[in-house]
Design a protein around this motif. Structure first.
Motif, short mmCIF file in Angstrom:
data_model
loop_
_atom_site.label_atom_id
_atom_site.label_comp_id
_atom_site.label_asym_id
_atom_site.label_seq_id
_atom_site.Cartn_x
_atom_site.Cartn_y
_atom_site.Cartn_z
N ASN A 104 9.57 8.04 -3.75
CA ASN A 104 10.29 7.25 -2.76
C ASN A 104 9.94 5.77 -2.88
O ASN A 104 8.78 5.42 -3.05
CB ASN A 104 9.97 7.74 -1.35
N ASP A 105 10.94 4.91 -2.81
CA ASP A 105 10.70 3.47 -2.80
C ASP A 105 11.29 2.88 -1.52
O ASP A 105 11.74 3.61 -0.62
CB ASP A 105 11.28 2.80 -4.06
N PHE A 106 11.31 1.56 -1.41
CA PHE A 106 11.75 0.88 -0.20
C PHE A 106 13.20 1.22 0.13
O PHE A 106 13.56 1.43 1.30
CB PHE A 106 11.58 -0.62 -0.37
N SER B 241 -1.09 -0.72 -3.08
CA SER B 241 -0.54 0.40 -3.85
C SER B 241 0.22 -0.07 -5.09
O SER B 241 0.42 0.71 -6.02
CB SER B 241 0.38 1.25 -2.97
N TYR B 242 0.62 -1.34 -5.11
CA TYR B 242 1.34 -1.89 -6.26
C TYR B 242 0.42 -2.67 -7.19
O TYR B 242 0.89 -3.37 -8.10
CB TYR B 242 2.48 -2.80 -5.79
N MET C 133 13.58 -4.65 12.56
CA MET C 133 13.73 -4.82 11.11
C MET C 133 12.46 -5.41 10.49
O MET C 133 12.03 -5.00 9.41
CB MET C 133 14.93 -5.71 10.79
N ARG C 134 11.86 -6.38 11.17
CA ARG C 134 10.64 -6.98 10.63
C ARG C 134 9.51 -5.95 10.58
O ARG C 134 8.76 -5.89 9.60
CB ARG C 134 10.22 -8.18 11.49
N LYS C 135 9.39 -5.15 11.62
CA LYS C 135 8.35 -4.13 11.65
C LYS C 135 8.55 -3.12 10.51
O LYS C 135 7.59 -2.73 9.83
CB LYS C 135 8.37 -3.40 13.00
N GLU D 39 6.70 -0.81 5.51
CA GLU D 39 7.14 -0.09 4.31
C GLU D 39 6.99 -0.88 3.02
O GLU D 39 7.11 -0.32 1.94
CB GLU D 39 8.61 0.34 4.47
N LEU D 40 6.73 -2.19 3.10
CA LEU D 40 6.63 -2.97 1.86
C LEU D 40 5.54 -4.02 1.89
O LEU D 40 4.94 -4.31 0.85
CB LEU D 40 7.98 -3.65 1.57
N LEU D 41 5.24 -4.58 3.06
CA LEU D 41 4.41 -5.78 3.11
C LEU D 41 3.06 -5.57 3.78
O LEU D 41 2.31 -6.54 3.98
CB LEU D 41 5.17 -6.90 3.84
N SER D 42 2.71 -4.36 4.14
CA SER D 42 1.39 -4.10 4.72
C SER D 42 0.33 -4.17 3.64
O SER D 42 0.62 -4.05 2.43
CB SER D 42 1.36 -2.72 5.38
#
Length: 496
Positions: A262-264, A139-140, A123-125, A130-133
């Motif tokens: 596509n989002d998280f 990208s945000y 889950m952490r990976k 998908e959100l925290l790299s």
């Protein structure tokens, strides 16, 4: 009748006291003796991080106390933190059972409270990729610029009329909007969530998660809900669940739309029923992870920004120095851009000093020992809860000169950073369970603080002096201001 009661209850009493009797034969760290069954729960008041700091000053940086039936180790110095979070990191990488996480976070299926193991790693990976790299965070960038720009415009309107601004409310709203856009792909009004709004419900959840709960420490009385906490946890859990169900249904209905990127949530839904993941991903897993990402990004960032601005308003000398740096680096013809942040060295010192004095999570999230071990000659039994008091470490007089003083210059020429390598400053934790959203959080905090300080001068309403600013905190997993930060802005840029 009384003899029947004694005969029935005596074996239970012996069972409950057995761990206490056995552990007393071992060389546990020093600490208060406590009472049978209840232990030292009575020593924790409204602000447990402060109470534990005072006890550590008496018993030492590695302290043992029983909270109910649970052996608890409290860590209060950089050296001790390094032993638990680095040297013996794997032993203490798990989380203890947690009543609030059971009812609010889908039986601890989230990243924050999941037990250490392959499920947590998976889950952490997924969350990191998908959100925290770094790639995702960059990208945000345009979205952050847009949302911060909207905040500046709102504050600028108030500045034109010399109107006081509720900075706490504005910052929370900004944080909620950015978090919803990153995680859910869209902004949501408070009324779409619950009549109390995002902030009230999330802060109640943070408080319920942190307050000492008899059910966590004396599991046999958990069904009785003697403090009424479980009832509140279930109510908060239902609010979150209703909202997250709505979000998931919206995404399922729009999954074939070519207009919607596509989002998280879409990414999480794509794993549901898929064999790509080692674990079967179902709705409770998805809702737990979404809630994790929302609550963490909303509450932690807004709390850190709120405290940074509070300290700057309280210390005009530091405020002027930050503004001078911004003028030198950015100029007064434009707003701050994210690319400017790496050049703002004094602002970086201010953020570090703020997080030293006001760590977002003063007690971090409790760890749990997965096996017996010995540290510094002290026996640490398997199943112990380990509390790392980051608030106390930030005030450790052996690690910091004048620890109660807000003095960003202490970091001048220093290599100390916030990323878990320097144990005198660990607001995000360290080791395997370090906060995965650290980079995103620091980016948001630095950008918002820089923008609001660069675009506006601030003064307190009603002739209040900076030294009179109330800095009382409110305890929870995070510790926001007890009273909203309200100040009068004056626009200071030449153009824009």
């Amino acid at each position: 009748m009384i003899w029947i009661w004694v005969i029935v209850s005596l074996p239970l009493l012996v069972y409950l006291l057995q761990p206490w009797i056995n552990n007393n034969k071992k060389n546990l760290p020093p600490g208060p003796t406590g009472f049978p069954i209840f232990g030292s729960l009575h020593l924790l008041g409204e602000f447990p991080h402060r109470d534990l700091y005072k006890l550590a000053n008496k018993y030492g940086p590695i302290m043992h106390l029983r909270l109910g039936l649970v052996p608890t180790i409290v860590v209060s110095s950089p050296q001790a933190a390094e032993l638990f979070l680095k040297t013996h990191d794997l032993i203490f990488a798990s989380r203890p059972p947690h009543e609030a996480a059971k009812h609010i976070s889908y039986d601890q299926k989230n990243v924050v409270f999941a037990e250490y193991g392959s499920y947590w790693r998976t889950m952490r990976k997924m969350c990191t990729l998908e959100l925290l790299s770094s790639l995702k965070i960059n990208s945000y960038k345009a979205m952050r610029k847009e949302e911060v720009g909207l905040l500046v415009e709102l504050v600028r309107e108030a500045a034109g009329g010399k109107t006081a601004v509720d900075l706490s409310a504005k910052i929370w709203s900004l944080s909620a909007d950015m978090s919803c856009r990153m995680v859910l792909g869209n902004k949501y009004m408070d009324s779409e969530f619950d009549e109390r709004g995002f902030k009230a419900v999330i802060q109640e959840a943070m408080h319920l998660t942190a307050v000492p709960n008899l059910g966590d420490y004396i599991p046999h009385v958990a069904p009785l809900d003697l403090q009424g906490l479980t009832k509140k946890m279930k109510a908060v859990g239902r609010v979150f669940d209703d909202f997250l169900e709505k979000i998931i249904e919206e995404h399922i209905e729009c999954k074939d739309s070519e207009e919607k990127p596509n989002d998280f949530v879409d990414v999480m839904l794509s794993f549901m029923g898929s064999e790509e993941s080692e674990y079967p991903i179902q709705r409770p897993n998805i809702k737990a992870i979404i809630l994790d990402m929302l609550a963490a990004s909303m509450d932690t960032s807004s709390t850190a920004i709120e405290w940074a601005l509070s300290e700057l308003i309280k210390h005009p000398r530091v405020m002027k120095k930050v503004q001078k740096e911004l003028e030198d680096v950015v100029g007064v013809e434009r707003m701050v851009d994210e690319s400017d942040l790496e050049s703002l060295e004094y602002l970086d010192m201010v953020v570090k000093e703020t997080m030293r004095l006001h760590p977002v999570a003063p007690l971090l999230v409790p760890h749990a020992s997965m096996e017996d071990c010995t540290i510094e000659g002290f026996y640490i039994p398997k199943g112990s809860h380990v509390i790392v008091n980051a608030w106390a470490i930030g005030r450790n007089p052996f690690a910091w000169t004048d620890p109660e003083k807000f003095f960003p210059e202490r970091f001048e020429g220093s290599s100390i950073d916030l990323r878990g390598r320097d144990f005198q400053l660990i607001p995000f934790g360290s080791g395997r369970r370090i906060c995965p959203g650290m980079q995103l959080g620091l980016t948001v905090v630095r950008l918002v603080v820089a923008q609001l300080v660069h675009c506006f001068n601030w003064e307190l309403p009603n002739g209040m002096l900076p030294t009179e600013l109330d800095m009382t905190e409110e305890f929870g997993i995070t510790t926001p201001r007890a009273k909203h930060l309200v100040a009068i802005p004056t626009y200071r840029l030449h153009k824009y």
